[in-house]
Design a protein around this motif. Structure first.
Motif, PDB file in Angstrom:
ATOM      1  N   LEU A 169      26.879  24.465 -13.307  1.00  0.00           N
ATOM      2  CA  LEU A 169      25.996  25.616 -13.453  1.00  0.00           C
ATOM      3  C   LEU A 169      26.779  26.923 -13.451  1.00  0.00           C
ATOM      4  O   LEU A 169      26.414  27.873 -14.150  1.00  0.00           O
ATOM      5  N   PHE A 170      27.857  26.985 -12.663  1.00  0.00           N
ATOM      6  CA  PHE A 170      28.675  28.195 -12.618  1.00  0.00           C
ATOM      7  C   PHE A 170      29.281  28.481 -13.986  1.00  0.00           C
ATOM      8  O   PHE A 170      29.249  29.621 -14.466  1.00  0.00           O
ATOM      9  N   PHE A 171      29.837  27.463 -14.634  1.00  0.00           N
ATOM     10  CA  PHE A 171      30.463  27.674 -15.938  1.00  0.00           C
ATOM     11  C   PHE A 171      29.426  27.790 -17.053  1.00  0.00           C
ATOM     12  O   PHE A 171      29.730  28.318 -18.123  1.00  0.00           O
ATOM     13  N   LEU A 172      28.219  27.322 -16.793  1.00  0.00           N
ATOM     14  CA  LEU A 172      27.155  27.432 -17.792  1.00  0.00           C
ATOM     15  C   LEU A 172      26.443  28.777 -17.716  1.00  0.00           C
ATOM     16  O   LEU A 172      26.190  29.426 -18.738  1.00  0.00           O
ATOM     17  N   LYS A 173      26.127  29.235 -16.473  1.00  0.00           N
ATOM     18  CA  LYS A 173      25.285  30.420 -16.292  1.00  0.00           C
ATOM     19  C   LYS A 173      25.955  31.553 -15.535  1.00  0.00           C
ATOM     20  O   LYS A 173      25.380  32.636 -15.417  1.00  0.00           O
ATOM     21  N   GLY A 174      27.146  31.302 -14.980  1.00  0.00           N
ATOM     22  CA  GLY A 174      27.784  32.328 -14.169  1.00  0.00           C
ATOM     23  C   GLY A 174      27.354  32.231 -12.724  1.00  0.00           C
ATOM     24  O   GLY A 174      26.529  31.390 -12.342  1.00  0.00           O
ATOM     25  N   LYS A 175      27.894  33.115 -11.895  1.00  0.00           N
ATOM     26  CA  LYS A 175      27.638  33.067 -10.458  1.00  0.00           C
ATOM     27  C   LYS A 175      26.156  33.205 -10.123  1.00  0.00           C
ATOM     28  O   LYS A 175      25.649  32.573  -9.198  1.00  0.00           O
ATOM     29  N   GLU A 176      25.442  34.035 -10.881  1.00  0.00           N
ATOM     30  CA  GLU A 176      24.021  34.249 -10.577  1.00  0.00           C
ATOM     31  C   GLU A 176      23.173  33.009 -10.819  1.00  0.00           C
ATOM     32  O   GLU A 176      22.074  32.886 -10.257  1.00  0.00           O
ATOM     33  N   GLY A 177      23.665  32.068 -11.614  1.00  0.00           N
ATOM     34  CA  GLY A 177      22.903  30.853 -11.886  1.00  0.00           C
ATOM     35  C   GLY A 177      23.375  29.646 -11.112  1.00  0.00           C
ATOM     36  O   GLY A 177      22.933  28.521 -11.368  1.00  0.00           O
ATOM     37  N   PHE A 224      42.797  24.184 -10.901  1.00  0.00           N
ATOM     38  CA  PHE A 224      42.307  24.721 -12.173  1.00  0.00           C
ATOM     39  C   PHE A 224      41.514  26.004 -11.956  1.00  0.00           C
ATOM     40  O   PHE A 224      41.682  26.990 -12.689  1.00  0.00           O
ATOM     41  N   PHE A 225      40.660  26.027 -10.947  1.00  0.00           N
ATOM     42  CA  PHE A 225      39.777  27.180 -10.719  1.00  0.00           C
ATOM     43  C   PHE A 225      40.587  28.417 -10.334  1.00  0.00           C
ATOM     44  O   PHE A 225      40.261  29.532 -10.749  1.00  0.00           O
ATOM     45  N   ARG A 226      41.640  28.215  -9.551  1.00  0.00           N
ATOM     46  CA  ARG A 226      42.514  29.356  -9.215  1.00  0.00           C
ATOM     47  C   ARG A 226      43.177  29.905 -10.480  1.00  0.00           C
ATOM     48  O   ARG A 226      43.271  31.122 -10.667  1.00  0.00           O
ATOM     49  N   ALA A 227      43.639  29.012 -11.351  1.00  0.00           N
ATOM     50  CA  ALA A 227      44.258  29.450 -12.608  1.00  0.00           C
ATOM     51  C   ALA A 227      43.239  30.136 -13.505  1.00  0.00           C
ATOM     52  O   ALA A 227      43.558  31.125 -14.190  1.00  0.00           O
ATOM     53  N   TRP A 228      42.006  29.615 -13.504  1.00  0.00           N
ATOM     54  CA  TRP A 228      40.939  30.215 -14.314  1.00  0.00           C
ATOM     55  C   TRP A 228      40.653  31.643 -13.851  1.00  0.00           C
ATOM     56  O   TRP A 228      40.560  32.569 -14.670  1.00  0.00           O
ATOM     57  N   LYS A 229      40.546  31.848 -12.536  1.00  0.00           N
ATOM     58  CA  LYS A 229      40.260  33.190 -12.017  1.00  0.00           C
ATOM     59  C   LYS A 229      41.443  34.126 -12.242  1.00  0.00           C
ATOM     60  O   LYS A 229      41.254  35.321 -12.507  1.00  0.00           O
ATOM     61  N   ALA A 230      42.665  33.594 -12.131  1.00  0.00           N
ATOM     62  CA  ALA A 230      43.842  34.420 -12.389  1.00  0.00           C
ATOM     63  C   ALA A 230      43.881  34.868 -13.843  1.00  0.00           C
ATOM     64  O   ALA A 230      44.232  36.017 -14.152  1.00  0.00           O
ATOM     65  N   ALA A 231      43.499  33.986 -14.756  1.00  0.00           N
ATOM     66  CA  ALA A 231      43.477  34.332 -16.181  1.00  0.00           C
ATOM     67  C   ALA A 231      42.433  35.405 -16.472  1.00  0.00           C
ATOM     68  O   ALA A 231      42.602  36.211 -17.385  1.00  0.00           O
ATOM     69  N   ARG A 246      36.392  27.053 -21.049  1.00  0.00           N
ATOM     70  CA  ARG A 246      35.043  26.941 -20.467  1.00  0.00           C
ATOM     71  C   ARG A 246      34.194  25.956 -21.252  1.00  0.00           C
ATOM     72  O   ARG A 246      33.502  25.108 -20.685  1.00  0.00           O
ATOM     73  N   ALA A 247      34.260  26.054 -22.590  1.00  0.00           N
ATOM     74  CA  ALA A 247      33.486  25.140 -23.443  1.00  0.00           C
ATOM     75  C   ALA A 247      33.940  23.700 -23.243  1.00  0.00           C
ATOM     76  O   ALA A 247      33.122  22.773 -23.225  1.00  0.00           O
ATOM     77  N   GLN A 248      35.246  23.500 -23.082  1.00  0.00           N
ATOM     78  CA  GLN A 248      35.759  22.150 -22.867  1.00  0.00           C
ATOM     79  C   GLN A 248      35.321  21.590 -21.516  1.00  0.00           C
ATOM     80  O   GLN A 248      35.002  20.406 -21.408  1.00  0.00           O
ATOM     81  N   LEU A 249      35.322  22.445 -20.498  1.00  0.00           N
ATOM     82  CA  LEU A 249      34.864  21.971 -19.187  1.00  0.00           C
ATOM     83  C   LEU A 249      33.403  21.540 -19.245  1.00  0.00           C
ATOM     84  O   LEU A 249      33.041  20.482 -18.728  1.00  0.00           O
ATOM     85  N   CYS A 307      39.814  18.240 -14.992  1.00  0.00           N
ATOM     86  CA  CYS A 307      40.357  19.497 -14.470  1.00  0.00           C
ATOM     87  C   CYS A 307      41.880  19.547 -14.584  1.00  0.00           C
ATOM     88  O   CYS A 307      42.453  20.622 -14.800  1.00  0.00           O
ATOM     89  N   GLU A 308      42.548  18.417 -14.439  1.00  0.00           N
ATOM     90  CA  GLU A 308      44.003  18.376 -14.630  1.00  0.00           C
ATOM     91  C   GLU A 308      44.370  18.743 -16.063  1.00  0.00           C
ATOM     92  O   GLU A 308      45.313  19.506 -16.315  1.00  0.00           O
ATOM     93  N   GLN A 309      43.620  18.217 -17.021  1.00  0.00           N
ATOM     94  CA  GLN A 309      43.876  18.530 -18.429  1.00  0.00           C
ATOM     95  C   GLN A 309      43.635  20.012 -18.708  1.00  0.00           C
ATOM     96  O   GLN A 309      44.425  20.659 -19.409  1.00  0.00           O
ATOM     97  N   LEU A 310      42.556  20.549 -18.155  1.00  0.00           N
ATOM     98  CA  LEU A 310      42.232  21.957 -18.390  1.00  0.00           C
ATOM     99  C   LEU A 310      43.222  22.886 -17.689  1.00  0.00           C
ATOM    100  O   LEU A 310      43.529  23.966 -18.214  1.00  0.00           O
ATOM    101  N   TYR A 311      43.736  22.462 -16.537  1.00  0.00           N
ATOM    102  CA  TYR A 311      44.745  23.256 -15.852  1.00  0.00           C
ATOM    103  C   TYR A 311      46.001  23.379 -16.710  1.00  0.00           C
ATOM    104  O   TYR A 311      46.559  24.476 -16.882  1.00  0.00           O
TER     105      TYR A 311
END
Length: 316
Positions: A169-177, A224-231, A246-249, A307-311
């Motif tokens: 839901l976070f990657f689909l709608k963001g933090k508010e969703g 992965f999530f730490r790398a995502w936020k850093a990016a 994001r689309a791949q996740l 997540c390993e692949q996406l990282y």
């Protein structure tokens, strides 16, 4: 209320098509919304509904102690009503804006009470019964079986399933969703609270540890999530790459949502209903340990590999 307005409120209560179960969409949520509108008209607070669900769940457990069909059918009805109330209180809170910390505490506490009482009832029911195919009575061994099923299987299965749904839901709608939280933030809230607010501190202490248990079991996602936020902080030129990741996740996570749903309430409850009505509740405990554990392992391994692949991709 007009049908169109009811449909609008019902659709607003859905989190996403990816994470909603068929049974919830077509049965639990509509019934829960009818109750929510009724209770709201009567001026009943959502927390009262949650407390009612606790007593209904305890009542269901009391019925499951018995071996006859009538008592077990009553247990099924009571647990279904408890689940309707659980759906109702959330819908009422969203309709009325009456979201409170006590409500969050009660909501998490209610389900734990239901199943603790149900496991206790099943143990009391089975202790004097023979083990199928052996002839020996279950005796104290059933308490060990229930401990493995409830504490070592049910609890981690449902918590990780909920975590994966919140990630999706976070990657689909963001933090508010989404309700995706982390240990560090929740622990910081706990430490800022004065000791006089002991009930709030108790909630955040336990909730922070709940988040930490989820994070410990998902090292690949955390990396992965730490790398995502850093990016996200590296500049607008990274936007296209992050959108592709994001689309791949979401594409990789979407097929796993059906397994996450299995490990939450509905499928578990159906297995409980059938096994109790057929007077073989030991089968429910074995399903928890064997079938649901295999689903849990597959879901967990698949998500971590994704997540390993996406990282690797986001780092390059």
């Amino acid at each position: 209320m007009k049908q169109g307005e009811f449909r609008r409120l019902l659709e607003a209560s859905f989190k996403s098509d990816d994470t909603e179960e068929w049974l919830d969409v077509h049965f639990t949520r509509p019934v829960g919304l009818v109750f929510a509108l009724l209770w709201n008209r009567l001026g009943v607070h959502p927390n009262v509904i949650t407390v009612l669900s606790i007593f209904l769940g305890i009542g269901a457990a009391c019925m499951f102690v018995h071996t006859d069909f009538a008592h077990n059918l009553a247990g099924v009805v009571l647990l279904m009503l408890a689940n309707f109330c659980d759906s109702t209180d959330g819908q009422m809170a969203r309709l009325t804006g009456k979201k409170t910390l006590i409500g969050r505490m009660l909501d998490g506490f209610a389900g734990d009470v239901w199943f603790f009482c149900i496991y206790f009832a099943l143990c009391c029911r089975l202790m004097g019964q023979p083990i199928p195919g052996i002839g020996l009575r279950w005796g104290a061994a059933v308490w060990v079986l229930a401990f493995v099923a409830g504490v070592l299987c049910h609890s981690p299965q449902s918590s990780l399933a909920d975590y994966y749904r919140q990630i999706h839901l976070f990657f689909l709608k963001g933090k508010e969703g989404s309700e995706l939280d982390n240990y560090a933030q929740q622990r910081a809230v706990y430490e800022r609270l004065p000791r006089s607010r002991w009930l709030d501190r108790l909630f955040y202490y336990n909730y922070a540890n709940y988040c930490r248990s989820q994070e410990k079991r998902t090292p690949a996602f955390q990396r992965f999530f730490r790398a995502w936020k850093a990016a996200a902080n590296s500049g607008p030129q990274e936007a296209d790459g992050r959108a592709a990741v994001r689309a791949q996740l979401l594409r990789g996570s979407r097929p796993l949502m059906k397994y996450a749903n299995i490990l939450t309430f509905n499928t578990r409850a159906i297995c409980l209903y059938v096994s109790c009505l057929l007077d073989c509740p030991w089968a429910y405990l074995l399903i928890e340990i064997l079938v649901f554990t295999l689903i849990y392992i597959y879901m967990h391994r698949s998500h971590e590999q994704l997540c390993e692949q996406l990282y690797d991709q986001i780092k390059t």
